[in-house]
Design an enzyme around this catalytic site. Structure first.
Site, PDB file in Angstrom:
ATOM      1  N   LYS A 268      65.956   8.544  61.880  1.00 17.05           N
ATOM      2  CA  LYS A 268      66.119  10.001  61.777  1.00 17.05           C
ATOM      3  C   LYS A 268      66.265  10.590  63.172  1.00 17.05           C
ATOM      4  O   LYS A 268      65.442  10.351  64.045  1.00 17.05           O
ATOM      5  CB  LYS A 268      64.897  10.600  61.057  1.00 17.05           C
ATOM      6  CG  LYS A 268      64.863  12.137  61.044  1.00 17.05           C
ATOM      7  CD  LYS A 268      63.669  12.684  60.242  1.00 17.05           C
ATOM      8  CE  LYS A 268      63.569  14.205  60.348  1.00 17.05           C
ATOM      9  NZ  LYS A 268      62.412  14.764  59.604  1.00 17.05           N
ATOM     10  N   ASP A 273      63.366  20.391  64.841  1.00 21.35           N
ATOM     11  CA  ASP A 273      63.216  20.787  63.441  1.00 21.35           C
ATOM     12  C   ASP A 273      62.445  22.101  63.347  1.00 21.35           C
ATOM     13  O   ASP A 273      61.224  22.124  63.317  1.00 21.35           O
ATOM     14  CB  ASP A 273      62.479  19.684  62.663  1.00 21.35           C
ATOM     15  CG  ASP A 273      62.324  20.032  61.183  1.00 21.35           C
ATOM     16  OD1 ASP A 273      62.971  21.007  60.720  1.00 21.35           O
ATOM     17  OD2 ASP A 273      61.566  19.315  60.496  1.00 21.35           O
ATOM     18  N   LYS A 280      59.429  26.932  59.764  1.00 25.15           N
ATOM     19  CA  LYS A 280      58.074  26.432  59.991  1.00 25.15           C
ATOM     20  C   LYS A 280      57.224  27.511  60.644  1.00 25.15           C
ATOM     21  O   LYS A 280      57.750  28.375  61.333  1.00 25.15           O
ATOM     22  CB  LYS A 280      58.125  25.225  60.938  1.00 25.15           C
ATOM     23  CG  LYS A 280      58.604  23.941  60.307  1.00 25.15           C
ATOM     24  CD  LYS A 280      58.481  22.782  61.288  1.00 25.15           C
ATOM     25  CE  LYS A 280      59.003  21.496  60.693  1.00 25.15           C
ATOM     26  NZ  LYS A 280      58.257  21.015  59.526  1.00 25.15           N
ATOM     27  N   ASP A 291      61.162  15.100  66.401  1.00 24.55           N
ATOM     28  CA  ASP A 291      61.646  14.742  65.069  1.00 24.55           C
ATOM     29  C   ASP A 291      62.842  13.781  65.092  1.00 24.55           C
ATOM     30  O   ASP A 291      63.454  13.501  64.078  1.00 24.55           O
ATOM     31  CB  ASP A 291      61.995  16.027  64.295  1.00 24.55           C
ATOM     32  CG  ASP A 291      61.754  15.884  62.801  1.00 24.55           C
ATOM     33  OD1 ASP A 291      61.032  14.958  62.401  1.00 24.55           O
ATOM     34  OD2 ASP A 291      62.300  16.709  62.046  1.00 24.55           O
ATOM     35  N   ASP A 350      63.453  22.723  54.954  1.00 25.36           N
ATOM     36  CA  ASP A 350      62.633  21.956  55.892  1.00 25.36           C
ATOM     37  C   ASP A 350      62.522  20.482  55.477  1.00 25.36           C
ATOM     38  O   ASP A 350      62.012  19.670  56.235  1.00 25.36           O
ATOM     39  CB  ASP A 350      61.241  22.599  55.996  1.00 25.36           C
ATOM     40  CG  ASP A 350      60.484  22.143  57.226  1.00 25.36           C
ATOM     41  OD1 ASP A 350      61.113  21.513  58.107  1.00 25.36           O
ATOM     42  OD2 ASP A 350      59.274  22.434  57.310  1.00 25.36           O
ATOM     43  N   GLU A 352      64.747  18.299  55.573  1.00 25.90           N
ATOM     44  CA  GLU A 352      66.090  17.983  56.064  1.00 25.90           C
ATOM     45  C   GLU A 352      66.264  16.511  56.403  1.00 25.90           C
ATOM     46  O   GLU A 352      67.379  15.997  56.363  1.00 25.90           O
ATOM     47  CB  GLU A 352      66.400  18.838  57.305  1.00 25.90           C
ATOM     48  CG  GLU A 352      65.897  18.294  58.649  1.00 25.90           C
ATOM     49  CD  GLU A 352      64.377  18.205  58.730  1.00 25.90           C
ATOM     50  OE1 GLU A 352      63.700  18.907  57.953  1.00 25.90           O
ATOM     51  OE2 GLU A 352      63.869  17.432  59.577  1.00 25.90           O
ATOM     52  N   ARG A 354      65.410  13.771  54.854  1.00 23.71           N
ATOM     53  CA  ARG A 354      65.920  12.943  53.752  1.00 23.71           C
ATOM     54  C   ARG A 354      67.392  13.235  53.480  1.00 23.71           C
ATOM     55  O   ARG A 354      68.109  12.369  52.984  1.00 23.71           O
ATOM     56  CB  ARG A 354      65.037  13.147  52.513  1.00 23.71           C
ATOM     57  CG  ARG A 354      65.046  14.546  51.983  1.00 23.71           C
ATOM     58  CD  ARG A 354      63.865  14.820  51.042  1.00 23.71           C
ATOM     59  NE  ARG A 354      62.627  15.040  51.787  1.00 23.71           N
ATOM     60  CZ  ARG A 354      61.442  15.272  51.214  1.00 23.71           C
ATOM     61  NH1 ARG A 354      61.339  15.269  49.900  1.00 23.71           N
ATOM     62  NH2 ARG A 354      60.366  15.489  51.948  1.00 23.71           N
TER      63      ARG A 354
HETATM   64  N1  BES Z   1      59.788  16.648  60.453  1.00 24.61           N
HETATM   65  C1  BES Z   1      59.029  17.111  59.352  1.00 24.61           C
HETATM   66  C2  BES Z   1      57.825  16.218  59.046  1.00 24.61           C
HETATM   67  C3  BES Z   1      56.760  16.165  60.102  1.00 24.61           C
HETATM   68  C4  BES Z   1      55.673  17.016  60.060  1.00 24.61           C
HETATM   69  C5  BES Z   1      56.821  15.228  61.103  1.00 24.61           C
HETATM   70  C6  BES Z   1      54.687  16.954  61.019  1.00 24.61           C
HETATM   71  C7  BES Z   1      55.826  15.145  62.069  1.00 24.61           C
HETATM   72  C8  BES Z   1      54.761  16.003  62.030  1.00 24.61           C
HETATM   73  C9  BES Z   1      59.897  17.135  58.096  1.00 24.61           C
HETATM   74  O1  BES Z   1      61.230  17.458  58.314  1.00 24.61           O
HETATM   75  C10 BES Z   1      59.358  18.204  57.216  1.00 24.61           C
HETATM   76  O2  BES Z   1      59.391  19.338  57.596  1.00 24.61           O
HETATM   77  N2  BES Z   1      58.855  17.812  56.054  1.00 24.61           N
HETATM   78  C11 BES Z   1      58.307  18.735  55.118  1.00 24.61           C
HETATM   79  C12 BES Z   1      58.783  18.347  53.740  1.00 24.61           C
HETATM   80  C13 BES Z   1      58.463  19.358  52.697  1.00 24.61           C
HETATM   81  C14 BES Z   1      59.223  20.634  52.916  1.00 24.61           C
HETATM   82  C15 BES Z   1      58.798  18.776  51.342  1.00 24.61           C
HETATM   83  C16 BES Z   1      56.808  18.672  55.227  1.00 24.61           C
HETATM   84  O3  BES Z   1      56.258  17.593  55.432  1.00 24.61           O
HETATM   85  O4  BES Z   1      56.163  19.717  55.141  1.00 24.61           O
HETATM   86 ZN    ZN Z   2      61.990  16.993  60.113  1.00 22.69          ZN
HETATM   87 MN    MN Z   3      61.595  19.526  58.354  1.00 28.23          MN
END
Ligand code: BES
Ligand code: ZN
Ligand code: MN
Length: 499
Positions: A268, A273, A280, A291, A350, A352, A354
């Protein structure tokens, strides 16, 4: 760091700092005992006086004294002899490096013979000791004006002291392996630590190209127009919110037969992000420059594999994008068509990672990979489940997962498997498209993997969620503040053990 192997006895060292190891309960290795005898029992006395027990990570220090030719002595505990692992050795050296940094020591001589645990051969021992030192002495100080910000500088020279000439070759081989792998991990750290203003997808692609040129491997970059031609609608959907164009980075290393099917590594590469329209919260958002840690691990691993001339073929794929909110960004409710033809309802912009991985995992099919391993800082839920001490592994091929679990134990980058039972996939059913990009609050790491699984059917595939392990917030032995380079050592262990 300048590293050398020297044959000799610690008693003959005239300057610098000598590092011995000692186990709990058996605090005197033969080498330490001999040295103690040669220095009038100073060490034995200090052990008593400072109540040094040899437990893991414990340090005993003796400042340079006249009688012992101005050598500083440090003894580091390894814990009970029966329980000492490679990771204990690595961290013991890391602890010592941290301490010597504070003491402004410029060089360190590791008495490799005193780190003799459970018949670990010299080659592996030297590799682990070197790796621990390199990882601990890493700093990201490119943006600190020299002299203006007085941070203590880690030792610049490392000497491995081996007892006999017969062991020199083995130690040197171990040092070389450690340098290749650690430089890969440190490259990954550098990329992760770089700030978002510098780190555009184009910049990341340039870094991959620079690495590839130096390592003598192939690098191809796909730009906006090519991604459109390839119909990578999921990746393009994420990219459309940013002023910065996306790039698909493709790295190829051919160390095996011309027709041997490659191992595919997919990382990734979200350079920042912000969450997109599903923005966020402000607190902690600065951390989201990390990220792209999965992509950084792929770049670092390919560099290390090429340096070591591993006898295998590799393909590395990094979808690089920025996830921003803007007037052109995708909205919650939008429906994207992935390259595979599947339609995706975007419930949350968010989620993104996947989306871009869906297209990258589909793209990699054209290389007919033997196995596909993806690495991604994919879910906050992974940190809830496992904290910062393990990477989550999930996949559709238990043999591959088992091999990765084993490489995790051996490399010190530990993995823990979560189930990927088909029942979880129901959480990403959509009412308007083939699937949706979020699965609700429950089992967030698993439903994210289930989403990826929709694009890896009939591939042997494993997914590594490194959200909790890619970034070190406080700093601990071998892991200074910032990017950890997680994945590089794990992947190299996996690739080397496959033969
Ligand atoms: N990059 C984030 C996940 C992340 C969070 C990595 C904290 C490292 C530290 C990812 O893109 C994300 O935002 N995931 C969301 C998914 C949700 C919206 C289903 C999450 O984990 O909140
Ligand atoms: Zn992310
Ligand atoms: Mn995200």
């Amino acid at each position: 760091m300048e590293i050398s192997v020297k044959v000799g006895r610690p008693q003959n060292q005239k300057s610098g700092c000598l590092l011995f190891a000692a186990c709990a309960g058996r605090r005197h290795s033969t080498l330490l005992q001999e040295y103690d005898a040669a220095s009038n029992g100073r060490i034995g006395q200090a052990i008593k006086r400072q109540q040094f027990t040899g437990k893991s990570g414990e340090l005993l220090q003796l400042p340079p004294a006249e009688g012992v030719r101005g050598v500083r002595i440090v003894v580091v505990g390894l814990g009970a002899e029966k329980t000492v692992s490679g990771e204990h050795l690595r961290q013991a050296v890391g602890r010592a490096i941290d301490q010597l940094t504070l003491l402004h020591e410029e060089s360190l001589t590791v008495v490799a013979g005193s780190f003799a645990v459970r018949n670990l051969p010299m080659e592996q021992r030297a590799e682990i000791l070197t790796e621990g030192a390199l990882l601990a002495a890493y700093r990201f100080d490119r943006y600190r004006t020299p002299g203006k910000t007085p941070a203590p500088v880690p030792p610049r020279r490392l000497q491995l002291l081996v007892p006999s000439a017969g062991e020199r070759k083995a130690a040197e081989a171990g040092v070389a392996a450690a340098q290749a792998v650690s430089h890969g991990a440190m490259l990954a750290r550098d990329l992760v630590n770089e700030p978002g203003n510098v780190k555009s997808p184009v910049w990341l692609a340039g870094q991959a190209e620079t690495m590839a040129r130096a390592a003598g491997i192939e690098c191809t970059i796909l730009g906006q127009a090519e991604l459109e031609q390839e119909k990578m609608g999921a990746m393009l959907g994420v990219a459309q919110g940013s002023e910065r164009e996306p790039r698909l980075i493709i790295l190829r290393y051919q160390g095996g037969g011309a027709n041997a099917r490659p191992v595919a590594l997919v990382g990734k590469g979200v350079v920042f992000d912000a969450g997109g329209i599903s923005l966020k919260p402000a607190a902690g958002m600065e951390e989201m420059k990390m990220d792209m840690a999965g992509g950084a691990a792929v770049i670092g691993a390919l560099q290390a594999a090429a340096t070591m001339r591993l006898p295998c073929n590799l393909v590395g794929i990094i979808p690089a994008v920025e996830n921003m909110p803007s007037g052109t960004a995708i909205r919650p409710g939008d429906i994207l068509t992935a390259q595979s033809g599947k339609t995706i309802e975007v419930q949350n912009t968010d989620a993104e990672g996947r989306l871009i991985l869906a297209d990258a995992l589909n793209y990699v099919r054209r290389y007919k990979p033997q196995v596909v391993i993806d690495l991604a800082t994919l879910t906050g839920a992974c940190i809830v489940a496992l904290g910062h001490h393990a990477t989550a592994v999930l996949g559709n091929d238990q043999r591959l997962v088992n091999e990765l679990l084993k490489a995790g134990e051996a490399s010190g980058e530990r993995l823990w498997q979560l189930p990927l039972w088909e029942e979880y996939a129901a959480q990403i059913d959509s009412k308007v498209a083939d699937i949706k990009n979020t699965g609700g609050r429950e089992a967030g790491t698993i439903t994210a993997a289930a989403f990826l699984g929709k694009f890896t059917e009939d591939l042997r595939w494993a997914h590594l969620d490194i959200a909790g392990t890619a970034w070190e917030e406080k700093g601990r032995p071998c892991y200074p503040f910032g990017g950890t380079g997680v994945g590089v050592r794990l992947l190299l262990r996996y690739l080397r053990d496959r033969g």
